[in-house]
Design a protein around this motif. Structure first.
Motif, PDB file in Angstrom:
ATOM      1  N   VAL A   1       4.178   1.861   2.167  1.00 58.05           N
ATOM      2  CA  VAL A   1       4.905   3.165   2.012  1.00 58.05           C
ATOM      3  C   VAL A   1       4.105   4.441   2.129  1.00 58.05           C
ATOM      4  O   VAL A   1       3.243   4.640   1.443  1.00 58.05           O
ATOM      5  N   LEU A   2       4.608   5.319   3.224  1.00 62.26           N
ATOM      6  CA  LEU A   2       3.997   6.454   3.470  1.00 62.26           C
ATOM      7  C   LEU A   2       4.836   7.842   2.835  1.00 62.26           C
ATOM      8  O   LEU A   2       6.038   7.759   3.148  1.00 62.26           O
ATOM      9  N   LEU A   3       4.069   8.527   2.043  1.00 65.80           N
ATOM     10  CA  LEU A   3       4.852   9.506   1.140  1.00 65.80           C
ATOM     11  C   LEU A   3       4.164  10.864   2.026  1.00 65.80           C
ATOM     12  O   LEU A   3       3.054  11.112   1.924  1.00 65.80           O
ATOM     13  N   ASP A   4       5.084  11.586   2.381  1.00 67.23           N
ATOM     14  CA  ASP A   4       4.719  12.997   3.113  1.00 67.23           C
ATOM     15  C   ASP A   4       4.855  14.097   2.230  1.00 67.23           C
ATOM     16  O   ASP A   4       5.950  14.826   1.687  1.00 67.23           O
ATOM     17  N   PHE A   5       3.920  14.681   1.737  1.00 67.86           N
ATOM     18  CA  PHE A   5       3.599  15.546   0.503  1.00 67.86           C
ATOM     19  C   PHE A   5       3.124  17.157   1.188  1.00 67.86           C
ATOM     20  O   PHE A   5       2.183  16.798   1.749  1.00 67.86           O
TER      21      PHE A   5
ATOM     22  N   GLN B   1       0.924  -1.276  -0.218  1.00 73.16           N
ATOM     23  CA  GLN B   1      -0.121   0.137  -0.028  1.00 73.16           C
ATOM     24  C   GLN B   1       0.844   1.437  -0.046  1.00 73.16           C
ATOM     25  O   GLN B   1       1.671   1.639   1.050  1.00 73.16           O
ATOM     26  N   ILE B   2       0.698   1.995  -1.130  1.00 69.31           N
ATOM     27  CA  ILE B   2       1.736   3.365  -1.062  1.00 69.31           C
ATOM     28  C   ILE B   2       0.503   4.363  -1.049  1.00 69.31           C
ATOM     29  O   ILE B   2      -0.386   4.594  -1.753  1.00 69.31           O
ATOM     30  N   ILE B   3       0.618   5.226   0.208  1.00 67.45           N
ATOM     31  CA  ILE B   3      -0.173   6.005   0.716  1.00 67.45           C
ATOM     32  C   ILE B   3       0.407   7.517   0.662  1.00 67.45           C
ATOM     33  O   ILE B   3       1.593   7.629   1.116  1.00 67.45           O
ATOM     34  N   ALA B   4      -0.115   8.279  -0.073  1.00 64.31           N
ATOM     35  CA  ALA B   4       0.568   9.845  -0.112  1.00 64.31           C
ATOM     36  C   ALA B   4      -0.377  10.545   0.953  1.00 64.31           C
ATOM     37  O   ALA B   4      -1.642  10.708   0.836  1.00 64.31           O
TER      38      ALA B   4
END
Length: 336
Positions: free
Chosen positions: A158-162, A39-42
């Motif tokens: 995978v957690l993406l901090d945008f 799970q890739i989460i933005a």
């Protein structure tokens, strides 16, 4: 462009190459079904709203629950991992790769990825202030991740901090290129953070109409003071509230001292355990973004100034002196 060749090239040629690179548009979004098990989460939100706080504690709790978690900071401020690593600065991919290239060395995962109690984390970074485009830096950072083997890594999350500035192509990358399965927004009971959250919802819907698969999984309300505007926003756009983190002095003080509050057995453990569960299970949905008036309507007009009316300006107002309108010299003929 090879930086070692710049001595033999004119400044105008170098500038032309840089302008050409900056004009490159993101690839069109993928149209096939999502098949990747990870799970890739933005996670998006207004600057200073608490994304880094939320993600550091969320990723830590997920790791304590036995999940393999990779946290990637995608904000040029490079502050995503500061709480996770007790305030220590994490070498960024962009800066480190530049130094390695100058030295004639290859970038390795050991140079940029670090871990704590089961959480793996890294920072993309960005250009120095005034010396480049932050969004373009994000694109370059992901190109480096791909060279390091991003698509072959084995993680549950995978957690993406945008940053919430999705009007820039680089910050809208996960949405535009279908790099994540879902988006989570962090907001509070204030107009500016919900304005950003609404923009993110608009970006998601725009790219879905172009064939993208990304949806919004929900809203995390940070510094919740109980006034309810954020919850009303979530209901209005059709997304769930995944967690409401209270405006609490204990949380504020511990976070300011770079302490993780989302630890098993801590007073706030149940809050982040529930958030971890909701983040994992919440499906991506189609949001219905609000108009400007609809967003203002969530708040009292006394708080936002929504009672202000637009008053057209005149030529006399603009000139600041007595103004006499001159008759037109145009000849107007009567209709035959």
């Amino acid at each position: 462009m090879d930086i070692h060749d710049t001595g033999a090239r004119s400044a105008s040629e170098i500038h032309a190459d840089l302008r050409k690179e900056a004009a490159i548009e993101p690839d069109a979004p993928a149209t096939g079904p999502v098949t990747k098990e990870t799970q890739i989460i933005a996670i998006y939100g207004k600057g200073g709203i608490g994304k880094s706080f939320t993600l550091s504690n969320l990723s830590y709790m997920m790791a304590q629950q036995g999940k393999r978690v990779l946290l990637i900071g995608c904000d040029p401020k490079s502050d995503t991992t500061s709480l996770l690593f007790g305030g220590k600065a994490c070498p960024t991919i962009i800066e480190t790769s530049s130094k390695k290239k100058l030295a004639g060395d290859d970038l390795t995962i050991e140079d940029v990825c670090f871990k704590r109690d089961g959480v793996f984390a890294m920072e993309l970074g960005g250009p120095e202030v005034g010396r480049g485009c932050g969004g373009r830096g994000i694109i370059h950072g992901f190109e480096q991740l791909e060279k390091l083997g991003f698509h072959d890594w084995d993680f549950d999350y995978v957690l993406l901090d945008f940053l919430g500035d999705v009007v820039c192509g680089g910050f809208g990358l996960p949405i535009a290129r279908d790099m994540c399965q879902k988006v989570i927004v962090v907001g509070s009971n204030d107009l500016q953070s919900l304005y950003v959250a609404n923009n993110v919802c608009s970006a998601v819907e725009y790219f879905r109409k172009l064939g993208g698969n990304v949806g919004v999984a929900g809203l995390v309300v940070n510094k919740d003071d109980g006034t309810g505007e954020a919850a009303a926003f979530a209901e209005a756009v059709g997304i769930p509230v995944l967690a409401a983190i209270p405006a609490n002095e204990d949380i504020r003080r511990k976070s300011a001292n770079y302490q993780i509050v989302g630890r098993p057995g801590s007073p706030w453990a149940s809050l982040f355990e529930a958030l971890a569960k909701n983040v994992a299970e919440a499906p991506p949905v189609h949001p219905t973004p609000l108009s400007s008036d609809g967003l203002l309507g969530l708040f009292s007009a006394d708080d936002t100034g929504a009672n202000v009316r637009l008053q057209p300006a005149s030529q006399a107002d603009m000139r600041g002196v007595d103004y006499v309108e001159k008759r037109s010299l145009e000849v107007i003929y009567d209709g035959a």
